[in-house]
Design a protein around this motif. Sequence first.
Motif: not given
Length: 1256
Positions: A387-397, A672-676
Amino acid sequence: MKMNTSMKIMGFRIGIIFLLQLLILSTLTTAQTPMAIHSEEYCAMYDICGQRSDGKVLNCPYPSPSVKPADLFSDKIQSLCPSLNGNVCCTEQQFDTLRVQVQQAVPILVGCPACLRNFLNLFCELSCSPNQSLFINVTSVSQANGNKTVDGIDFYVTQNFGEALYQSCKDVKFGTMNTRAIDFVGGGANTYQEWLAFLGAKVPLGFPGSPYSIQFKTTIPESSPMKPMNASVYSCNDTSLGCSCGDCPSSPVCSDPEPSPPRKDPCSIGMGSLKVRCVDFSLALLYILLVFVLFGWVLLQRKRQERRVGSNVEPLLNDMGDERSSVTNIQRDETHPEEVEVMDPEKQHEMQFSFVQGCLSRFYRTYGRWAARRPNTVLCSSLAIVLLLCLGLIRFEVETRPEKLWVGPGSKAAEEKDFFDSHLAPFYRIEQLILATIPESEHGKPPSIITEDNIELLFEIQEKVDGIRANYSGLFVSLSDICLKPLGDDCATQSILQYFQMDPDNYDNYGGVEHAEYCFQHYTSTETCFSAFKAPLEPTTALGGFSGNNYSEASAFIITYPVNNALTKFGDENGKAIAWEKAFIQLAKDELLPMVQSSNLTLSFSAESSIEEELKRESTADIITILVSYIVMFAYISVTLGDTPHHLSSFYLSTKVLLGLSGVLLVMLSVLGSVGFFSALGIKSTLIIMEVIPFLVLAVGVDNMCIIVDAVKRQPSDLPIEEQISNALGEVGPSITLASLSEILAFAVGSFVSMPACRVFSMIADSVRAKDNRIDCFPCIKLNRYSLEQTEGIRQETDGLVTRYMKEVHAPFLGLWGVKILVIAIFGAFTLASIALCTRIEPGLEQQIALPRDSYLQGYFSNISEYLRVGPPLYFVVKDYNYSLESKHTNQLCSISHCDSNSLLNEISRAALAPESSYIAKPAASWLDDFLVWISPEAFSCCRKFTNDSYCPPDDQPPCCFPDEEPCGLGGVCKDCTTCFRHSDLVNDRPSTAQFKEKLPWFLDALPSADCAKGGHGAYTNSLDLSGYEGGVIKASEFRTYHTPVNKQGDYVNAIRAAREFCSRISASLKMDVFPYSVFYIFFEQYLDVWKIALINIAIALGAVFVVCLVITSSLWSSAIILLVLLMIILDLMGVMAILGIQLNAVSVVNLIMSIGIAVEFCVHIAHAFMVSTGDRSQRARTALCTMGASVFSGITLTKLVGVLVLCFSTSEIFVVYYFQMYLALVIIGFLHGLVFLPVVLSLFGPPSRYTVSKE
């Protein structure tokens, strides 16, 4: 095609028959020809007797003696016609008319003084020769303003003069248009007869050319006193006149063009009518040799075995050969062996692990026990990390820009593109339509598209395109707002309609289809064929599907709309263009396509932003396919991991739906964690992550889950669940670690998060559920005692179908000696055949493959390859050109007189003579040549100045002459203008540093026109970077030419390679920094070294896997066998690539490297099981297959197969070709090598056992 200036020649009526405008025509009433006198010092025409309505003066047809000119007049004549030094047959007014007219030809031919001198002599003799009557005979007259005027003449010249004139001019370049000057002054003549006929053709009023008929003849009647004109003629290789090598390749100062390297045919061996490549023949011989060696070795082994059978030695030790000593040696070599004791009723087997394996085994036992006792801790900590890694999905492009998807950040081509865009100008945006006819039969020739109906359809299409109004931030954008306008207000549209100035009213006025066909041959010389933007339009840019110069056979119209481009990094300056492009594509789909199809034509279309928009659409096109695929994978895992139920009630215990569901969820969380994580770092994702990676992760992750579950099933059921997990992980953990490390190295360290803790937790939770007799998917429901009694046998796991097959069929069959030999022979043959096939793999990536199958661009790219007859623009960019007089750079670059024979532009001209190897189609357009000609005193109508030293334009431009003034006279505000320089002002015809600096801006602002075609405005506006040029150095400048047509991927790669080799040689020769640039280089640069990159990376990946195997197993023997099998898998995969036509590119290279990591799993578990089994090699190979064969087949092969099969339903061709086909081939090849070839090799050549046998 950089519109740059194709716009040069514009308006200038360069039918360049200009000089012939000194004649006549008006009222076309023929009169009787006056009595001619043919003798020396006699004129056939003298003085002016009339004037046409278009202002052209008409000569008198009366014979008269030649006249001695006044001294001042004689000096004027000498300046233009140095061979006339006595009496003349022209008045001062006639001479001024001649001078005005020939000034149009001077800038075009001045690059070769010999050609210019011969050309001027022809018209000097025609107009002013004192012996004019000897070679000119007036054949007809007409009336003009009540006076008789010349209407037709015969002009007799010798064949030697005509041939020498043509030979001196035939190679002279007109750089602005990258073509021959004779295309303008001679209508593209290929012989001197054609040239003279062109110059003498009579044209109607208002058209450029001769106002009366001139019949050039070489034979005089025997009774006639006339003599053919045979004025002095100069060869272009006359060193005193200094023609450049580009204009005169035969000049003695020019080196011969380098011969094209002989085309090397691949080595082949003839066997009758059959030709076999040397590589194939050598591999066949090698295979035959290896088969003989194999059979010899087998016979030797069988004899040794027969001798041992007669002895009383135990079979185990006999079959192992000298294996006892091998075991002893291994024990000596291995440091700190770990012993694991397994009790047997009669013997004690001591398994000897290497130090690393022992550590791993103890770690996994401890970890398995700890994880089984603390499931909540494992679950919560793992989820928290994800879930911590998934926070990076906010900047997903998602990255969809082609140049970012396919070009590396350190690309040389990318750096050169950035330099070109920032110092010169970005290449313009291209919007294109292609209309083509349809063949009447499947293999028939398509009919010509040049018909009245099709041209009228083209006008209708153009009207709709002009009517587009795209909304951009509240503004309505039309084509006129964004198009490239090199000169004036007209768009530089490349269309056959330009032969009618884009005006449908001109279609009938000019003569319809016949006019278009006339312009195909005279587009450079007829004013009515000039485009609306005042430049000639080459038919090759507007037509397609023809051969040679047979333009009338064209089967396609190609309409190109060049649109201004901007550097995107400095803001959204292209917003208007993108908005218009979207409206353009929508118009093409909704209206233009039905229109064209109703006329039985095909239409393909594209805009600059089309590829990016289609990639965006592709990223969301497969959502349903992905969801369905996950469901299929989930169902398969649930069935695969479960047990075979013995009763309906046991079905709920044996199934593994929750475990399968957790596996799929873990894959999703991993992705999702990796992408995030990478999104948080600012790295954009691609559609491959969303569509391909989940299935690869699923295939890689689930197989480990299957192997662990199978290991748990093999544990005694009376052990506590914690001990079962601990023992299972201790058993298979080392081999999983070996495989995982190999994958990590091959996948470039962590392309995704594997989360093993979550995988173990899921397996533990499911085991606890089954132990407690709780129903799968509904663990709160517990079976009653009666049901429990019925399912008592479940604890005693029975062998599954695959396991029984491995034990009873597969392993015994592979144990047969004949089968072993056959397997080795077949797999060896496949490998050697694959090596031969590898040489047939071509580098490249077809553009259609990268797009959705249903994309409208699929047809567009096919039509581009089929119809386009002009290659991409090619720019030779020169950095830091020092134009000071002291520098040698000017002569090292230019190609006119006094330039170095090995200059850049001369070398480009030479390279263009061998287009099949250089891929250069034409000599380069040179701003430097045109500038030096423009300031030359000979080009007296170009660089001019007023008395106040300000710029004075040519006489046919404002303020000297305005459009409503016809004709333009010699008086007015420009009557006192003088040339910028006299010869004495220049040094060897070169300007000083100050002169260069002052006049260069004048040249770039000068409009080209009929009086001076060398003006640089439009043609060279963006060819130089003038920032800081005042210091004597021009930071960047370009010289433009074209590549030959490139249709195949190999053509693109060879073109960039040839251009770079050329520039490398030139840069070293001239000690200057020169590089080539074309718009496609950035995408094709990777293929120059793709084979080298592929082989190096494959070698590194294989080496890394070998090192990992060696470190973990401490067995050089087994590591070498695994390496051999992996190498064979990769070679076979490349052989399949060659058979399927899969090209070598960044995608396939990455796949090959990843395949090494994936292929490890097919090998390492069997090899590990072999090493820890007891018995001779054959027995251990059989044990390994029985133990791990089922897991490798169902847990590795089938999971990967299901994960790959779903990709065949993708709408993206790139996934079908480079992922489905390649990975399907990998799974099949890996399965065959892992479960067929490897066991056979181990049974024959495997390493010694890790077990030692001792008596109790």
